[in-house]
Structure formats: structure tokens, C-alpha cells
Write an enzyme that holds these catalytic residues in place. Sequence first.
Site, PDB file in Angstrom:
ATOM      1  N   ASP A   1       8.623  -7.553 -21.364  1.00  0.00           N
ATOM      2  CA  ASP A   1       7.929  -8.417 -20.474  1.00  0.00           C
ATOM      3  C   ASP A   1       8.580  -9.854 -20.793  1.00  0.00           C
ATOM      4  O   ASP A   1       8.148 -10.210 -21.852  1.00  0.00           O
ATOM      5  CB  ASP A   1       6.756  -8.452 -20.201  1.00  0.00           C
ATOM      6  CG  ASP A   1       6.247  -9.202 -18.830  1.00  0.00           C
ATOM      7  OD1 ASP A   1       7.250  -9.509 -18.094  1.00  0.00           O
ATOM      8  OD2 ASP A   1       5.073  -9.295 -18.493  1.00  0.00           O
TER       9      ASP A   1
ATOM     10  N   HIS B   1       4.174  -6.501 -14.264  1.00  0.00           N
ATOM     11  CA  HIS B   1       5.004  -5.610 -15.343  1.00  0.00           C
ATOM     12  C   HIS B   1       4.906  -4.219 -15.039  1.00  0.00           C
ATOM     13  O   HIS B   1       5.753  -3.551 -15.077  1.00  0.00           O
ATOM     14  CB  HIS B   1       4.705  -6.262 -16.510  1.00  0.00           C
ATOM     15  CG  HIS B   1       5.783  -5.513 -17.594  1.00  0.00           C
ATOM     16  ND1 HIS B   1       5.350  -5.802 -18.839  1.00  0.00           N
ATOM     17  CD2 HIS B   1       6.941  -4.833 -17.615  1.00  0.00           C
ATOM     18  CE1 HIS B   1       6.374  -4.997 -19.583  1.00  0.00           C
ATOM     19  NE2 HIS B   1       7.108  -4.619 -18.762  1.00  0.00           N
TER      20      HIS B   1
ATOM     21  N   ASP C   1       1.425  -1.756 -26.296  1.00  0.00           N
ATOM     22  CA  ASP C   1       2.267  -1.931 -27.895  1.00  0.00           C
ATOM     23  C   ASP C   1       0.818  -2.001 -28.826  1.00  0.00           C
ATOM     24  O   ASP C   1       1.291  -2.194 -30.096  1.00  0.00           O
ATOM     25  CB  ASP C   1       3.068  -3.289 -27.778  1.00  0.00           C
ATOM     26  CG  ASP C   1       2.143  -4.676 -27.284  1.00  0.00           C
ATOM     27  OD1 ASP C   1       1.147  -4.448 -27.117  1.00  0.00           O
ATOM     28  OD2 ASP C   1       3.036  -5.423 -27.205  1.00  0.00           O
ATOM     29  N   ASP C   2      -0.330  -2.164 -28.483  1.00  0.00           N
ATOM     30  CA  ASP C   2      -1.552  -2.071 -29.435  1.00  0.00           C
ATOM     31  C   ASP C   2      -2.161  -0.898 -29.547  1.00  0.00           C
ATOM     32  O   ASP C   2      -3.284  -0.913 -30.079  1.00  0.00           O
ATOM     33  CB  ASP C   2      -2.523  -3.318 -28.887  1.00  0.00           C
ATOM     34  CG  ASP C   2      -3.197  -3.138 -27.588  1.00  0.00           C
ATOM     35  OD1 ASP C   2      -2.684  -1.861 -26.894  1.00  0.00           O
ATOM     36  OD2 ASP C   2      -4.127  -3.622 -27.040  1.00  0.00           O
TER      37      ASP C   2
ATOM     38  N   ASP D   1      -6.466  -1.833 -14.030  1.00  0.00           N
ATOM     39  CA  ASP D   1      -7.284  -0.830 -14.657  1.00  0.00           C
ATOM     40  C   ASP D   1      -8.662  -0.889 -13.905  1.00  0.00           C
ATOM     41  O   ASP D   1      -8.747   0.499 -13.632  1.00  0.00           O
ATOM     42  CB  ASP D   1      -7.255  -1.007 -16.044  1.00  0.00           C
ATOM     43  CG  ASP D   1      -7.780  -2.521 -16.632  1.00  0.00           C
ATOM     44  OD1 ASP D   1      -7.712  -3.245 -15.764  1.00  0.00           O
ATOM     45  OD2 ASP D   1      -8.212  -2.499 -17.646  1.00  0.00           O
TER      46      ASP D   1
END
Length: 438
Positions: free
Chosen positions: A116, A175, A202-203, A279
Amino acid sequence: MSERNQLRKRRASPVENDRSKTEAKHEPTREHSLTDTSRTWRFYVRWFSRFAIVIVLILSNARLVTIPNRTREPQSETTALLVITHSRSEYLTKCLESILKAHPRNGEWPIIVSMDRQDGEDHVEVADVVEKASRQANALGIGLYPWVHALSYENDVEKGKAFVDTIAYRRISRHYEWALTRVFGRGIRENAALPRVVIVEDDMQVAADFFSYFDALTPLLETDETLFCVSAWNDNGIQALAQNATQLHRTDFFPGLGWMLTRELWEELGPKWPKMFWDDWMRSTDQTKGRQCIRPEMSRTANFGEKGVSQSFHFKKHVSQVALADEKVDFSGLDLGYLEAERYHDYVFSRMSKAVYLKYSNYLTTRPQDRDVIAVYHEDFLEPITKRTGVMGDHRNGMKRTSYKGMIIIPWNGNWAFIVQKGWTPPEGYQLGSEVCC
């Protein structure tokens, strides 16, 4: 010719007759000529073939040297893994390392890393991590495809309108929308739209059997209209409550954190994708419409993202405590038929009907310890049980995490505990335990 001359010819000397026979024997006929020609052609063809094979082998070896471990083009019917990233290069490194280690390397499961960079941001460290991972993936025969979301950000959400920085949540949602539209639109290559995608951020770290888990559950997701998604995450998957590596459940609560989405569901959700808090929006009954997700007892993802937009108190207390499965399971060899809607419904409530109903939930940690039990909490006060068990007590849109038909199922003392609110009743045909205790 006169009879006398013919007789004279027959009486010719034996020498002359032998000479004639010898000359006739060595005189080449048309048949012999064709045979020799055929043999000549076969000779040339055989040697030419050998020469061609040598040339091919030389060229093949040269190609293998110059283009080592060439990755296969992704098939249009395979599932892709989408990694969403922004600026946390150290997190992305750990995430991609676990993915490449667990990858089946079978020519399927292309990896898409979507970076992003809205408003012209340039995160050089993230780009370096992706470039390094691309080289590693290529050496392993894995397709890794970097995408960059660099569209200008539309400031359509004002600051100060909520208790958090809504701008950050707006960017995340934007995104996601961009990346999923591309996955299910043109795909990795033009006219190669993918049928499914598994999304991680990414975590997250993935388990060794992460890909096996999703491969085994893909047919069920594709055919069962009562399913919303498949998730690798269990909100209540702390080590004390993660005992069976093969046990899977259905849940009415959207887990997220490593989940599979089909093209058909995206075609339903994409046109109304939210501007922020995607979410929680996914957990609304307006989106789930009574459909459920599959989740494991032992999580196949772990979340280590202490640094990020959602720096909630839940992270240290709960999210970071969820254990990553360390036992590699071959899910393709398991009978997962019990997860079909009707079979799971009967499987769960038949077991509940035989459980022991605990009169006081504070006895959950004592007796009985050799039977399934039913623990009851009053109204919305789940705290006494959460303190004893470690389950998350919060809810979204009135729905408890991991709940199924209003109850929370956790492993307990080698059995199950069914946690329900006072006044809750099981479906018709089933009962709330077979006996009362304590």
C-alpha cells in the site's frame, strides 16, 4: 531360326554356359538397387536423429544453467495467497519467511504481496523485503507477484468523527477493496482471474500445515451454500484451550486473520464494500445472512502485530496468546464430512444432550472432569467464566467470538465445555444436558 541352329545353341560349350551363369549372377537387378538405397537412407536418418538428440540435450543443459528453478505460470483454477502490507518491513519479513517455509511448492498457490503506497508514499524497506522474497521464491519454484496500490487517497472521512483515527481504517479498507477487485478481475495475468484467495496481513505467521488445511476445506466451501468462509484463526485458541490438532468447528462469528474468500462471495460483497472497519462489517448479519465459517481448534495462524493501527488491550491479553499449531496435520487424509451443516448440527447438539449441566458455573474448574459439561452465565456477564477459562468475553453485533448457535464450545479437561447464557435453549429434538450436577 532353323531347327539346326537352335540345336547348335543348346550344345554350346560348358565354359560358355558357366560364363553366362556367372555374369547373370553378378548383374544388379532393380530389386537389389532399391534395397541398397533404402539401407543408405536408414543410415543417414539414424545418424541425423542421434545428432539432433545431442543438440537438444546441449540446449536443454544450457537453458537449465541460465534459467535455474524457473517458476511455473499460475493456473487459473488455483487458489492464491494474498499478503496485505504497508510499512512494517520487519513484520513482513517474518510473515513471508513462514509462508515460503510452509509452501507446498507444487506449482500452485501463487503468492501476491500487495504493498500500500497511497498518496505517493514510498516504503523502500518494504520493497526490499519483497524483492528478496521474490528471489527466494523463484529459487524454490514458487510464483511471487508484487503489486503496488498507489492510487491517490480520497479524503472522504474526516478526523475526529470516531474514537480512533478513521483515516487509517479508511485506507486499509480501500487497499483491501483494490486488491480483491484485481484478484477476482484480471487476476495475476490478464484474463486469468482466480476463483479463490486466502488473505493474510503482514503481522501473521502461518503453520506448517496452513496450505494443507485450506486445500482440504476448499471443496466444502465451494459446494456448501451455508458456508461464508474458511478461517485459519481461533479467537479462543490459547494454549490451554488448544488440545486437538485435527478438530475443526463451524462458527457464526467471522474470525478473519487468515481466511479464504471465493469469487462468488466477492461478487456479492464487493459492490457494497465499506469505507472502513471492513472486518466488523463482515460480521454483520447483513453480510453473513446466516452463513457460517470453518475454524480450527488449534490456530493455523499467529498474530504478532503489537505495532499497528489496532493497538487494543485485547492484543497482549488475548490475541498474542493464541498458540500456533506446531503439529503438522495432513488434512487431505481426514474425514471432514462431519463439518457439513446438518451433520455438524447433530454432532454438536447430540453431544450436548449427553453432557452434565452445571448448576453453578464456578464449578467448571473442579468436577466433573470426565464428562462434557454445560456452564451457564447470567445475562451478558461472562467475566467469571472468562477468568477461569481464558475465553474472550467481548462480542461484535451481540455475537460472542467463536460462538455457534449462541453457545461457545471449548475443550475442557480432555472433553468439551458448552458455555451458554441463562435462558438459552437448544434446538427442538435436543436437551440441555442429561443430568444436573453441583
